[in-house]
Design a protein around this motif. Structure first.
Motif, mmCIF file in Angstrom:
data_model
loop_
_atom_site.group_PDB
_atom_site.id
_atom_site.type_symbol
_atom_site.label_atom_id
_atom_site.label_comp_id
_atom_site.label_asym_id
_atom_site.label_seq_id
_atom_site.Cartn_x
_atom_site.Cartn_y
_atom_site.Cartn_z
ATOM 1 N N HIS A 305 0.822 -1.211 0.000
ATOM 2 C CA HIS A 305 0.000 0.000 0.000
ATOM 3 C C HIS A 305 0.856 1.261 0.000
ATOM 4 C CE1 HIS A 305 -3.561 2.430 0.653
ATOM 5 N NE2 HIS A 305 -3.000 2.990 1.709
ATOM 6 N N ASN A 306 1.944 1.239 0.772
ATOM 7 C CA ASN A 306 2.789 2.423 0.893
ATOM 8 C C ASN A 306 4.153 2.278 0.223
ATOM 9 O OD1 ASN A 306 1.014 4.081 2.406
ATOM 10 N ND2 ASN A 306 1.503 2.928 4.263
ATOM 11 N N PHE A 307 4.599 1.031 -0.016
ATOM 12 C CA PHE A 307 5.950 0.827 -0.525
ATOM 13 C C PHE A 307 5.950 -0.219 -1.639
ATOM 14 C CE2 PHE A 307 6.130 1.441 4.144
ATOM 15 C CZ PHE A 307 6.638 2.734 4.155
ATOM 16 N N ALA A 308 6.786 0.008 -2.639
ATOM 17 C CA ALA A 308 7.036 -1.030 -3.630
ATOM 18 C C ALA A 308 7.807 -2.156 -2.949
ATOM 19 C CB ALA A 308 7.834 -0.464 -4.799
ATOM 20 N N LEU A 309 7.425 -3.390 -3.239
ATOM 21 C CA LEU A 309 7.994 -4.537 -2.547
ATOM 22 C C LEU A 309 8.890 -5.351 -3.472
ATOM 23 C CD1 LEU A 309 4.782 -5.794 -0.692
ATOM 24 C CD2 LEU A 309 6.581 -4.299 0.217
ATOM 25 N N ASP A 310 9.951 -5.875 -2.903
ATOM 26 C CA ASP A 310 10.777 -6.824 -3.622
ATOM 27 C C ASP A 310 10.179 -8.226 -3.554
ATOM 28 O OD1 ASP A 310 13.328 -5.234 -4.434
ATOM 29 O OD2 ASP A 310 12.900 -4.642 -2.369
ATOM 30 N N ALA A 311 9.389 -8.468 -2.523
ATOM 31 C CA ALA A 311 8.607 -9.700 -2.434
ATOM 32 C C ALA A 311 7.486 -9.460 -1.432
ATOM 33 C CB ALA A 311 9.472 -10.878 -1.995
ATOM 34 N N GLY A 312 6.259 -9.661 -1.888
ATOM 35 C CA GLY A 312 5.104 -9.500 -1.017
ATOM 36 C C GLY A 312 4.237 -10.741 -1.087
ATOM 37 N N VAL A 313 3.764 -11.204 0.067
ATOM 38 C CA VAL A 313 2.933 -12.397 0.131
ATOM 39 C C VAL A 313 1.640 -12.059 0.856
ATOM 40 C CG1 VAL A 313 2.710 -14.726 1.088
ATOM 41 C CG2 VAL A 313 4.870 -13.996 0.058
ATOM 42 N N GLN A 314 0.510 -12.252 0.152
ATOM 43 C CA GLN A 314 -0.778 -12.113 0.823
ATOM 44 C C GLN A 314 -1.182 -13.467 1.380
ATOM 45 O OE1 GLN A 314 -4.207 -11.225 -1.602
ATOM 46 N NE2 GLN A 314 -5.589 -11.214 0.171
#
Length: 554
Positions: A305-314
């Motif tokens: 939501h606030n930051f670009a991620l190098d890896a995000g897991v929902q």
């Protein structure tokens, strides 16, 4: 059956054991129905804000969906600040309010207004039932929406005439939804690769770690990678054991301050929170240049939501952390394990050095009069049972509280989010009702306590053995700190006094206020007397207020 019967049976079906409310005329159908539903206890409050504050913390401490019932437009207005706090706390809660007879809608009746419009900005869903046929379905949906990640309050307006209408539509039924989203193996693999390549990882633990009871897994993960674990600036729960060598404390309230704290980390893993709630604007990123950012989050809306991620897991926090820890255990090399141990040893040495420095600070402040915050917290800890739950609204004494109190589990500590004050005294009611098996200590500043001082009456009325400690410095100390920060940040050259931030003329008499609401009270002016006063208050097993004079900021 009548609408009010549908209402009550829907509450029973959804496991509601307590209604937090302040009674009013439009709530007559609910109040008149209570004798027929002895399995539901009505918790009486003298102000709607206190009712919602108690429901908020009750939901957090019990793991149940809170339920509050308010009184028409002014009552809902009184509670808006606490509903906002529940929204920020991600508290599953259904808030209802009685509404005037819909047949009077065009005549602008006394206390009437558009309740859904009032509540909409601080709730996940705001709706008014227009006929008895809607009561069961609307409430069923309200409970569903309240618990969906990220959880939060939902508002339902209940007109008095609708509650007395006949309907053949049955009560709302509690669902049996399985929402523990499993992590994508590709996402976990991407995180593992980045963690293995990191030379200085860090973790920021949000409240969802505590809500998921996943702190044990987080401890294993932090130890496996040798990472420091930080808390958000404002937190409502305890997501990591505070005595653990990896526990680093609280992050700052602006991007620049967070960047200083995370300056040495080339990777930051964010777990289960909004990240970050700032007080002050500061340019730049909270992360070091080139740092990798990872995030585990149950809610799709909060992921990246606030930051670009190098890896995000929902995914649900507990299974995601477990999967990440297990995958790292399989992939870790001897070199990785050795580097992690070096980092862990350094964290242990840092914590020991900080604790030694703090002990020296306590020693320097020990004999000050009025009592210093380090001394007060030391004495308070000494007089409090080891198994007590702490409800915290200390604000400017927060760091000293954490230096003396140790919080191991998620249910050892509760506090408010969002920045609104007055949550402590109200919230302690909910915690005590949810956890009658443990003593409850509520610590609040004097300014904050006046926002919900009516909570004392409710505690006495319902026989809750809470020990309320009021730290009386006769001022809004946090505002003095903040005006100093404002002058510095905006380059305002000023030696003006702190305007309208003192509470000494006249001085607030908390022991008198408490006794006037049926609560035993003790005033402590000397630090040497704090431990005994607090211990005696707990030994009484009754509601007790201890007012402690502490030093302020001049």
């Amino acid at each position: 059956m009548r609408g009010r019967e549908v209402l009550m049976q829907t509450l029973v079906a959804h496991g509601v054991e307590r209604i937090f409310g302040n009674p009013g005329t439009t709530e007559s159908p609910l109040l008149d129905s209570l004798p027929d539903y002895p399995q539901i206890e009505y918790i009486v409050h003298l102000h709607e804000g206190v009712a919602v504050g108690a429901a908020n913390f009750y939901a957090q401490a019990s793991g149940k969906t809170g339920f509050a019932n308010l009184h028409v437009a002014p009552g809902l207005g009184n509670a808006i600040g606490m509903i906002y706090s529940a929204l920020k706390n991600n508290t599953p809660m259904v808030v209802t309010a009685g509404q005037q007879d819909t047949r009077m809608r065009l005549s602008d009746p006394v206390l009437g207004h558009d309740l859904t419009a009032i509540a909409a900005p601080v709730t996940k869903w705001s709706v008014q039932v227009e006929r008895a046929d809607e009561i069961g379905p609307v409430l069923q949906r309200a409970f569903k929406i309240a618990v969906e990640a990220p959880a939060g309050p939902v508002f339902v307006a209940l007109p008095i005439d609708v509650l007395e209408q006949e309907t053949a539509v049955p009560p709302g039924r509690a669902g049996n939804s399985f929402t523990q989203i499993q992590p994508d193996p590709q996402g976990i693999a991407a995180m593992v690769a980045l963690l293995l390549a990191s030379s200085s990882p860090a973790i920021v633990a949000g409240d969802d770690v505590a809500r998921a009871a996943a702190q044990g897994t987080l401890v294993r993960l932090a130890e496996r990678i040798g990472a420091p674990v930080w808390f958000e600036g404002l937190r409502g729960r305890n997501a990591f054991p505070t005595e653990h060598p990896s526990a680093r404390g609280t992050l700052a309230f602006d991007a620049r301050g967070i960047a200083r704290q995370l300056a040495g980390n080339d990777l930051v893993l964010l777990v289960g929170g909004p990240f970050f709630e700032a007080v002050w604007y500061a340019p730049g990123s909270p992360f070091a240049a080139g740092a990798r950012v990872l995030q585990i989050e149950h809610s799709a809306a909060r992921l990246a939501h606030n930051f670009a991620l190098d890896a995000g897991v929902q995914a649900a926090v507990a299974p995601a952390l477990a999967a990440l820890d297990a995958a790292l255990a399989r992939a870790a090399t001897d070199d990785f394990d050795a580097a992690a141990k070096v980092r862990a040893d350094a964290l242990r040495a840092t914590k020991e050095a900080e604790q030694a420095a703090y002990k020296a600070r306590v020693a320097r402040a020990w004999a000050r009069t009025p009592a210093s915050m380090p001394r007060v917290m030391a004495e308070l800890r000494a007089g409090t049972p080891a198994d007590a739950i702490v409800v915290d609204e200390t604000i400017t004494a927060n760091l000293d509280l954490f230096a003396h109190f140790s919080f191991a589990g998620p249910d050892d500590y509760f506090s408010g989010r969002g920045g609104g004050i007055g949550q402590g005294l109200a919230g302690a009611l909910g915690v005590a009702l949810a956890r009658p098996d443990r003593p409850v200590l509520c610590v609040s500043g004097d300014g904050s306590s006046m926002y919900s001082i009516q909570a004392l009456w409710t505690a006495a009325h319902h026989g809750l053995g809470i020990v309320f400690v009021i730290l009386a410095n006769r001022q809004y100390r946090v505002l003095k700190h903040n005006i100093d920060a404002y002058r510095q940040r905006f380059d305002v050259a000023s030696d003006k006094p702190y305007m309208h931030m003192d509470l000494a003329s006249p001085a607030l008499g908390f022991t008198d206020l408490a006794r006037g609401m049926g609560v035993a009270a003790t005033h402590v002016s000397k630090a040497d007397d704090i431990q005994a006063a607090v211990a005696a208050a707990f030994a009484s097993r009754k509601t007790h207020l201890v007012e402690i004079e502490i030093e302020g900021k001049r």
